[in-house]
Each structure stands twice: as structure tokens, then as C-alpha cells.
Design a protein around this motif. Sequence first.
Motif, PDB file in Angstrom:
ATOM      1  N   VAL A   1       4.252  -6.116   1.683  1.00 26.31           N
ATOM      2  CA  VAL A   1       3.222  -7.265   2.117  1.00 26.31           C
ATOM      3  C   VAL A   1       3.878  -8.547   1.981  1.00 26.31           C
ATOM      4  O   VAL A   1       3.173  -9.675   2.527  1.00 26.31           O
TER       5      VAL A   1
ATOM      6  N   ILE B   1      -1.266  -9.965  -4.826  1.00 27.63           N
ATOM      7  CA  ILE B   1      -1.631  -8.441  -5.184  1.00 27.63           C
ATOM      8  C   ILE B   1      -2.316  -8.387  -6.595  1.00 27.63           C
ATOM      9  O   ILE B   1      -1.849  -9.131  -7.255  1.00 27.63           O
TER      10      ILE B   1
ATOM     11  N   MET C   1       5.017  -0.167  -6.895  1.00 30.68           N
ATOM     12  CA  MET C   1       4.494  -1.720  -7.037  1.00 30.68           C
ATOM     13  C   MET C   1       5.591  -2.439  -6.179  1.00 30.68           C
ATOM     14  O   MET C   1       5.209  -3.354  -5.408  1.00 30.68           O
TER      15      MET C   1
ATOM     16  N   MET D   1      -4.381  -6.191  -9.271  1.00 31.55           N
ATOM     17  CA  MET D   1      -4.518  -4.829  -9.667  1.00 31.55           C
ATOM     18  C   MET D   1      -5.363  -4.751 -10.845  1.00 31.55           C
ATOM     19  O   MET D   1      -5.526  -5.677 -11.798  1.00 31.55           O
TER      20      MET D   1
ATOM     21  N   VAL E   1       2.867  -7.880  -9.046  1.00 34.21           N
ATOM     22  CA  VAL E   1       1.617  -7.796  -9.328  1.00 34.21           C
ATOM     23  C   VAL E   1       1.434  -9.357  -9.561  1.00 34.21           C
ATOM     24  O   VAL E   1       1.823  -9.838 -10.615  1.00 34.21           O
TER      25      VAL E   1
ATOM     26  N   THR F   1       5.213  -2.101  -2.525  1.00 37.37           N
ATOM     27  CA  THR F   1       4.275  -2.801  -1.999  1.00 37.37           C
ATOM     28  C   THR F   1       4.351  -4.040  -1.716  1.00 37.37           C
ATOM     29  O   THR F   1       3.898  -4.749  -0.858  1.00 37.37           O
ATOM     30  N   ARG F   2       5.013  -4.892  -2.939  1.00 39.73           N
ATOM     31  CA  ARG F   2       5.407  -6.211  -2.680  1.00 39.73           C
ATOM     32  C   ARG F   2       6.119  -6.463  -1.660  1.00 39.73           C
ATOM     33  O   ARG F   2       6.207  -7.274  -0.693  1.00 39.73           O
TER      34      ARG F   2
END
Length: 163
Positions: free
Chosen positions: A8, A14, A1, A16, A48, A4-5
Motif C-alpha cells: 500500500v 494502516i 504486515m 489494526m 501498523v 501489506t505496508r
Amino acid sequence: MAATRKAVGPDFPIIMRVSQWKQQDLTVRLAPPQDMTDWLLPLVEAGVDVLHCSQRRFWEPEFPELDGVNGLNCAGWAKKLTGATTISVGSVGLDGDVLNAFAGKGSKAASVQRLVERMERNEFDLIAVGRALLGDPDWISKIQSGDYTNLKGFDAAALSALV
């Protein structure tokens, strides 16, 4: 995660989807509240923004043995334990849950009063609506205008029309 952060950037939201139950055994809970924190908080800390908490019926408490029949649902517990923004879902505006639809059973339109009460208590931040919109594309307009008497239910045959 966290990767991903990083990929982006900080301005991309985000969301989830998480769930406590198993389709094969709807009474199973993956974690009690103290363990939910251990499971969800690292996701929030890693980036998230919103936890979209799945359940069959948004009005059912996640842990009725702890806070009673009107207790917090999954999104309520996730918000309480992590401080994250949460989305709830589950049979909004209908009297039957999604498993009835897969069994070929429809659902009648139902009051949204329980939803309003939970949202006024800030139990969760957002609500996701699925089958009610599939059965009645004007559902949102009717809710906004207070036209509750003309809400339509959901016909399970509509599932075969989805492409």
C-alpha cells in the motif's frame, strides 16, 4: 504486515484492531505489559500506524493490579509500550456495555467526563464511538455544543434494525 505496508506504500494509513480479552471469558488477558510489547511492537515496526484497542469499557484499567483503578486502559498501555498512535473504544457516552445490548438491554446516556479526563492525560489519541451514535445520530453535534442534557441512550432493539 510488512508485505501489506509494502503493497500500500508509506502514505496509506494502516489501522489494526487488537484486543486483550476473549468474549468467552472477559477476565482473560492475553498478555501482561512486558509481553504486550513483544506482541505489538513488531506490528508497529512492520508498518501498523495506529493500534485500535478494543475493550468493553474505555474507562477500565487494563492492569488495575499494576496501576490502580484509574490506571491506563488497553490503548494507554499500547501507546506507552510502543509509542504508536492509539484508538480506544468501549461504551463511550453510555452506562452499559455492548454485551448488555446483545442480551436485549438498553443503555442510558452517560457523562463523557471520564473520556475528557483520559484524553487530557494523553492516555490515547483517538476514541471510537459506536452505540451512542446508533442511538443518537446527533450525538457528535450535541457533544460539540455542550448539549449533554439532550443526549439519548441506546435501545437494544436498534440492533435488529441494522442491515
